[in-house]
Design an enzyme around this catalytic site. Sequence first.
Site, PDB file in Angstrom:
ATOM      1  N   HIS A 100     -18.588  -8.722  29.663  1.00 57.92           N
ATOM      2  CA  HIS A 100     -20.026  -8.871  29.436  1.00 57.92           C
ATOM      3  C   HIS A 100     -20.521 -10.079  30.243  1.00 57.92           C
ATOM      4  O   HIS A 100     -19.826 -11.098  30.331  1.00 57.92           O
ATOM      5  CB  HIS A 100     -20.331  -9.169  27.956  1.00 57.92           C
ATOM      6  CG  HIS A 100     -20.051  -8.028  27.018  1.00 57.92           C
ATOM      7  ND1 HIS A 100     -19.759  -6.750  27.431  1.00 57.92           N
ATOM      8  CD2 HIS A 100     -20.045  -7.996  25.656  1.00 57.92           C
ATOM      9  CE1 HIS A 100     -19.577  -5.974  26.369  1.00 57.92           C
ATOM     10  NE2 HIS A 100     -19.741  -6.703  25.284  1.00 57.92           N
ATOM     11  N   CYS A 132     -18.662  -9.725  20.237  1.00 59.04           N
ATOM     12  CA  CYS A 132     -18.210 -10.132  21.583  1.00 59.04           C
ATOM     13  C   CYS A 132     -19.254 -10.962  22.343  1.00 59.04           C
ATOM     14  O   CYS A 132     -18.915 -11.975  22.955  1.00 59.04           O
ATOM     15  CB  CYS A 132     -17.824  -8.899  22.386  1.00 59.04           C
ATOM     16  SG  CYS A 132     -18.982  -7.534  22.198  1.00 59.04           S
TER      17      CYS A 132
END
Length: 341
Positions: free
Chosen positions: A246, A133
């Site tokens: 994130h 990710c």
Amino acid sequence: MFKKKHKYNIAVVGATGAVGRRMLTTLEERNFPVGQLSALASARSIGKKLPFKGGTIEVKQLTENSFVGVDFALFSAGSSISKKYAPIAVESGCVAIDNSSAWRMEKDIPLIVPEVNPSALGSKCGIIANPNCSTIQMVVALKPIHDQYRIRRVIVSTYQSVSGSGQKAIEELKQQSRDILDGKSIQKNVFPHQIAFNCLPHIDIFMENGYTKEEMKMVDETRKILGDSTIEISPTAVRVPVFYSHSESVNVETELPMEVDKVQNLLSSSPGIFLVDNPEESEYPLAVDACGKEGVFVGRVRRDLVRTNVLNFWVVSDNLLKGAASNAVQIAELALKRLEA
Ligand code: A2P
């Protein structure tokens, strides 16, 4: 032999997990031509119901026979499950798109971010790896800069949400936050330390070189995706008490000099990127704003105070979507185009 159809049978392995659930919603939202859908998980989840297209589907146990008649299998149940079952899926005639780290660095396995390296997919679709990710959102932003200015070095610090560690990690942050505010003692099961109101410079295991496996994934996968093993990457991966999305602080050094407004224009016109860069109005990418969206959000673009070939930016994306489920479904769309061509 691949047969073009009106609809394709899909299996989601790890359908009850944080990413698996997003895979179901992404298939629905992106209008993927889904025929039969199998939601697969462990024996613990047999009979559980998951929402899909206004109704529900019942979870079945993953077995070696789960892939008969399936066209695309999306895996997000951890590396050991992918190692064992992705080859079985391919053997059954499936395209297996794997969100784990099991196959990413294998030489013959394509590691794909559709906006960045679609041509690496080739025409033969067996196992296709979905990158980490943190890597995905960074390479989406780096790719146009690399094409135009040729990247030499990247220094990156991540601020990664707990959902990257799965559903149990989300529950752990909630419970610890409640317990601390209520003056109670906390339980630690997923993370080695208290995650509520704390930052942990430790994601995945430590390697012999002092870096974590998460940090080394960012190094190795970025080089593989950008097709350039000479790019120097210096990562620090940090888990923060955020539920979803994130954030990353990226410092990039290029061979050619860069101008901020040109880089901003370049980024805002590149696929998958949304520029949010109006600091005077306190506008920059935020985890809470990126949550639930498929894009990669870039802002705080500014040049190094001294060097004309060094630039800093801030990049945010929903780790469960572009960092996992959306990228996986986009890969399926790309593979479908190749196979139908
Ligand atoms: P289950 O819910 O039955 O445990 P997360 O990353 O959010 O923790 O989710 C992990 C996913 O992987 C879940 O869907 C989980 O199913 C699934 N999973 C874990 N172990 C197995 C297994 N042995 N067989 C199939 N699925 C598994």
